[in-house]
Design a protein around this motif. Structure first.
Motif, PDB file in Angstrom:
ATOM      1  N   LYS A 271     -25.371   9.207 -21.340  1.00 39.69           N
ATOM      2  CA  LYS A 271     -25.991   8.079 -20.610  1.00 39.69           C
ATOM      3  C   LYS A 271     -26.890   8.551 -19.296  1.00 39.69           C
ATOM      4  O   LYS A 271     -28.010   7.643 -19.172  1.00 39.69           O
ATOM      5  CB  LYS A 271     -24.892   7.197 -20.099  1.00 39.69           C
ATOM      6  N   ASP A 272     -26.832   9.550 -19.046  1.00 40.38           N
ATOM      7  CA  ASP A 272     -27.572   9.859 -17.606  1.00 40.38           C
ATOM      8  C   ASP A 272     -28.865  10.798 -17.902  1.00 40.38           C
ATOM      9  O   ASP A 272     -29.294  11.539 -17.150  1.00 40.38           O
ATOM     10  CB  ASP A 272     -26.849  10.510 -16.521  1.00 40.38           C
ATOM     11  N   GLU A 273     -28.729  11.247 -19.267  1.00 42.85           N
ATOM     12  CA  GLU A 273     -29.674  12.309 -19.658  1.00 42.85           C
ATOM     13  C   GLU A 273     -31.015  11.721 -20.540  1.00 42.85           C
ATOM     14  O   GLU A 273     -31.195  11.285 -21.512  1.00 42.85           O
ATOM     15  CB  GLU A 273     -29.333  13.137 -20.884  1.00 42.85           C
ATOM     16  N   TYR A 274     -32.103  11.731 -19.684  1.00 45.14           N
ATOM     17  CA  TYR A 274     -33.363  11.386 -19.757  1.00 45.14           C
ATOM     18  C   TYR A 274     -34.066  11.803 -21.081  1.00 45.14           C
ATOM     19  O   TYR A 274     -34.687  11.300 -21.782  1.00 45.14           O
ATOM     20  CB  TYR A 274     -34.266  11.626 -18.655  1.00 45.14           C
ATOM     21  N   PHE A 275     -33.587  13.223 -21.423  1.00 41.27           N
ATOM     22  CA  PHE A 275     -34.329  13.885 -22.618  1.00 41.27           C
ATOM     23  C   PHE A 275     -33.545  13.708 -23.961  1.00 41.27           C
ATOM     24  O   PHE A 275     -33.673  14.301 -25.034  1.00 41.27           O
ATOM     25  CB  PHE A 275     -34.644  15.276 -22.251  1.00 41.27           C
ATOM     26  N   ILE A 276     -32.470  12.950 -23.974  1.00 41.28           N
ATOM     27  CA  ILE A 276     -31.592  12.690 -25.187  1.00 41.28           C
ATOM     28  C   ILE A 276     -31.883  11.272 -25.465  1.00 41.28           C
ATOM     29  O   ILE A 276     -31.489  10.543 -24.752  1.00 41.28           O
ATOM     30  CB  ILE A 276     -30.198  13.083 -24.749  1.00 41.28           C
ATOM     31  N   ARG A 277     -32.228  11.084 -26.945  1.00 46.39           N
ATOM     32  CA  ARG A 277     -32.241   9.916 -27.282  1.00 46.39           C
ATOM     33  C   ARG A 277     -31.460   9.386 -28.626  1.00 46.39           C
ATOM     34  O   ARG A 277     -31.504  10.409 -29.419  1.00 46.39           O
ATOM     35  CB  ARG A 277     -33.820   9.443 -27.800  1.00 46.39           C
ATOM     36  N   ILE A 278     -30.256   8.728 -28.334  1.00 46.81           N
ATOM     37  CA  ILE A 278     -29.400   8.642 -29.488  1.00 46.81           C
ATOM     38  C   ILE A 278     -30.156   7.404 -30.202  1.00 46.81           C
ATOM     39  O   ILE A 278     -30.387   6.112 -29.587  1.00 46.81           O
ATOM     40  CB  ILE A 278     -28.070   7.972 -28.763  1.00 46.81           C
TER      41      ILE A 278
END
Ligand code: NDP
Ligand code: X2W
Length: 349
Positions: A271-278
């Protein structure tokens, strides 16, 4: 300004570092390192630098660079970095190694898979595995980073939430991954020439690829249990991109999760990871991460076989190499993590 130097700057990963660091607002690029192009302007090696930089490639040692740099990026073949780095150098500057020399914690495993002697065994313990989303706290304090491999970045990020939450049978993981040809470097070897690799998908090093122990190391650490897995890489005729299809059997706890539940679990985990898109309504495709630091992930459940399938996509030269290396630098120097790497893909290319 952070004074940064690159060794191996004319290889594919090194060039990507030059391109990004020249536009990084907090970085002054003090050395573009190359042996074979020593004395030549970078714009003659890569014409994209015409009118952008007059910098000349120089063949400088890591020792020399440590006198003029705050951080040195090493984009060299494995086995070379460990011959160049030592404790005295780390007292003077930080090192981010894009190769494999400082990723594995077990020296016997390194020797077994890489078939070379390690030149800096005393630094293995200190080195931090630079997968930013999982090791941010240690990266912040680190002097030496082993930047993860391209296949490994995609595979570990794809599987981490399942392993951390103990939802799969630990030895059921199978990863089938594909890489663009830049993954093999700019070394002119026959199998990577256009006519040799176009119009074909080629599995290679089946059951024997050196990223296997790296993925196992990190997932075992995350799950706090020994994990052994199958990893099959494939060469595909495109310039950039890694696509990883990761399969595992859901255990008794995991079986209780629907596809929707698992997607929510992934969203929470990152949830806090800008570079990960689910993704929910589509499957990750290398096209949409190309030239960016994003890792796209989607989770599917096959109820008939009781398996979970996670699909991940990254750009091997960006999140899989130079972009993640700069993300590490940003963390180490207390800069906002996306500084200089917050790009989106060109389309169509
Ligand atoms: N390509 C990718 O997608 C990824 C690569 N990596 C890792 O990054 C590193 C660089 O990869 P990549 O850019 O693809 O490789 P390249 O082959 O494209 O570049 C490596 C560069 O290192 C220099 N070099 C080669 N041999 C030596 C040596 N013995 N001593 C000093 N310098 C040497 C060469 O430049 P020169 O001879 O001019 O000095 C060469 O351009 C590797 O460890 C690779 O595994 C990691 C993740 C992804
Ligand atoms: C397509 C291709 O050949 N890919 C390379 C990936 C190498 C790489 O990037 O190595 P590290 O990530 O370990 O540094 C390979 O399979 O050897």
């Amino acid at each position: 300004m952070i004074k940064a130097a690159i060794v191996g700057a004319t290889g594919y990963a090194g060039q990507e570092l030059v391109r990004l660091l020249l536009r990084h607002p907090d970085v002054e690029l003090v050395s573009i390192g190359s042996r074979s192009y020593d004395g030549q302007p970078m714009k003659d090696v890569y014409p994209l630098y015409e009118h952008i930089t007059e910098d000349i490639c120089k063949n400088r040692t890591v020792e020399e660079l440590s006198e003029i740099s705050d951080v040195i990026f090493l984009a060299l073949p494995h086995g070379v970095a460990s011959q160049e780095v030592n404790k005295d150098i780390l007292d003077k500057c930080k090192i981010i190694d894009l190769g494999a020399d400082f990723r594995l914690k077990d020296l016997a495993i390194y020797k077994d898979w890489y078939k070379v002697d390690h030149g800096a065994q005393d630094l293995i313990e200190e080195a931090v595995y630079g997968l930013c989303e999982l090791h941010r706290k240690e990266i912040k304090k680190a002097r030496l980073i082993g930047n993860p491999g391209c296949y490994t970045t995609c595979s570990i990020l794809s599987l981490a939430p399942l392993v951390k939450n103990h939802l799969i049978e630990e030895n059921s993981i199978i990863i089938d991954a594909k890489s663009g040809v830049t993954g093999a470097g700019r070394n002119g070897q026959l199998p990577y020439m256009f006519c040799e690799c176009t119009e074909s998908v080629k599995p290679y090093k089946v059951g024997a690829h050196r990223h296997t122990p790296e993925i196992e190391q990190e997932l075992s650490l995350l799950g706090n249990e020994e994990i052994k897995l199958i990893f099959t890489p494939n060469l595909v005729p495109m310039n950039r991109g890694i696509s990883a299809n990761c399969y595992a059997t859901l255990n008794d706890v995991g079986k209780q999760y629907t596809e929707e539940d698992l997607t929510t679990l992934y969203r929470d985990f990152y949830k806090d990871e800008y570079f990960i898109r689910i993704l929910e309504s589509r499957i990750p495709d290398t096209k949409w991460v190309k030239g960016s630091n994003y890792c796209d992930l989607a989770v599917k459940v096959d109820q008939r076989t009781n398996r979970v399938i996670v699909i991940g996509a990254i750009d091997n030269l960006f999140k899989g190499a130079a972009g993640q290396a700069i993300q590490n630098m940003n963390i180490m120097f207390d800069l906002p993590e996306k500084t200089g790497i917050d790009l989106i893909t060109d389309y169509p290319v």
